[in-house]
Write an enzyme that holds these catalytic residues in place. Structure first.
Site, PDB file in Angstrom:
ATOM      1  N   ARG A  22       0.829  -1.216   0.000  1.00 44.21           N
ATOM      2  CA  ARG A  22       0.000   0.000   0.000  1.00 44.21           C
ATOM      3  C   ARG A  22       0.860   1.260   0.000  1.00 44.21           C
ATOM      4  NH1 ARG A  22      -4.070   0.308   4.656  1.00 44.21           N
ATOM      5  NH2 ARG A  22      -2.489  -0.774   5.895  1.00 44.21           N
ATOM      6  N   HIS A  53      -0.663   7.032   7.279  1.00 41.53           N
ATOM      7  CA  HIS A  53      -1.137   7.022   8.659  1.00 41.53           C
ATOM      8  C   HIS A  53      -0.131   7.811   9.500  1.00 41.53           C
ATOM      9  CE1 HIS A  53      -2.442   3.296   6.630  1.00 41.53           C
ATOM     10  NE2 HIS A  53      -3.514   3.321   7.394  1.00 41.53           N
ATOM     11  N   HIS A  65      -3.407  -3.527  14.205  1.00 38.97           N
ATOM     12  CA  HIS A  65      -4.736  -4.118  14.318  1.00 38.97           C
ATOM     13  C   HIS A  65      -4.799  -5.054  15.537  1.00 38.97           C
ATOM     14  CE1 HIS A  65      -4.735  -2.973  10.030  1.00 38.97           C
ATOM     15  NE2 HIS A  65      -6.030  -2.820  10.205  1.00 38.97           N
ATOM     16  N   ASP A 136      -7.368   6.689  13.136  1.00 34.76           N
ATOM     17  CA  ASP A 136      -7.524   5.382  12.501  1.00 34.76           C
ATOM     18  C   ASP A 136      -8.659   4.674  13.255  1.00 34.76           C
ATOM     19  OD1 ASP A 136      -7.105   3.188  10.887  1.00 34.76           O
ATOM     20  OD2 ASP A 136      -4.963   3.060  11.277  1.00 34.76           O
TER      21      ASP A 136
END
Length: 234
Positions: A22, A53, A65, A136
């Protein structure tokens, strides 16, 4: 009308399990060029983009995560490497920036960046950003395993918009309670809400003045092919 892109993280390659492909590049200057062009394109089309981010996730070797992960850079390296694309995005007129949940040791050690006022100060005061600061996802492990009432903590730290709380009703209750108790200043929350509404009105007005080309799908396919070719050529 509101895209959570572009990614501005400068990847370290195989050791980067979360951002990986990404990322626009492992070179800060190349990443900055790509991000600046993306922001300008989104702006011209009347879409709200969200550069992410902040202040950089590409050198983090764990997955936020799942839990809190560290970015163990000194401030000089952070500015020389990770902040370069974000600086370019701000210069290009980025309307929104997403704040990561990374533990940035050189700026706000021991807590997710999204919950740390010095991180928002870095974005606004050092980089000169005056748009929307978005967290986020608040359902990620880096937040749920470290922070009580993360919606309140993020607003206290300087967030304007809360993304995907683990429980939206509970998040709403906690914010209302914090307002009533005085923990959160009403003016702070009202200013944040006003900024978001103003951004939505800007998007509506700008998009309304931009005609959608009849061959928009073909243009998108050509652009995608060109990007793939450029990536394959290194």
């Amino acid at each position: 009308t509101w895209a959570f892109a572009p990614v501005a993280d400068v990847t370290v390659g195989a050791a980067d399990p979360t951002i990986g492909s990404r990322s626009p590049s492992g070179d800060p200057k190349i990443a900055a060029t790509a991000v600046s062009a993306a922001v300008q394109g989104y702006n011209a089309a009347g879409l709200v983009s969200t550069t992410k981010h902040f202040p950089g996730h590409g050198a983090v070797t764990g997955d936020t995560h799942l839990g809190l992960q560290e970015l163990d850079f000194g401030k000089k390296k952070l500015k020389r490497r990770d902040l370069v694309p974000f600086d370019a995005a701000v210069d290009a007129g980025a309307p929104a920036v997403m704040i990561s949940h990374v533990d940035v040791k050189a700026v706000a050690p021991g807590k997710p960046a999204s919950m740390a006022a010095p991180i928002y100060d870095l974005l606004r005061k050092d980089l000169g950003f005056d748009g929307i600061a978005v967290t986020d996802s608040l359902g990620m492990g880096a937040v749920t395993t470290t922070t009580k009432k993360p919606s309140v903590a993020a607003l206290e730290a300087g967030a304007d918009l809360l993304l995907m709380p683990a429980n939206s009703k509970a998040a709403h209750r906690s914010v209302v309670k914090a307002l009533r108790s005085g923990r959160l200043e009403r003016s702070l929350v009202e200013d944040a809400a006003a900024k978001v509404v103003a951004m939505q009105l800007w998007q509506q007005r700008t998009a309304g003045a931009v005609p959608v080309p009849g061959d928009v799908r073909q243009q998108a396919e050509r652009a995608s092919a060109a990007l793939s070719e450029a990536a394959s050529q290194g």
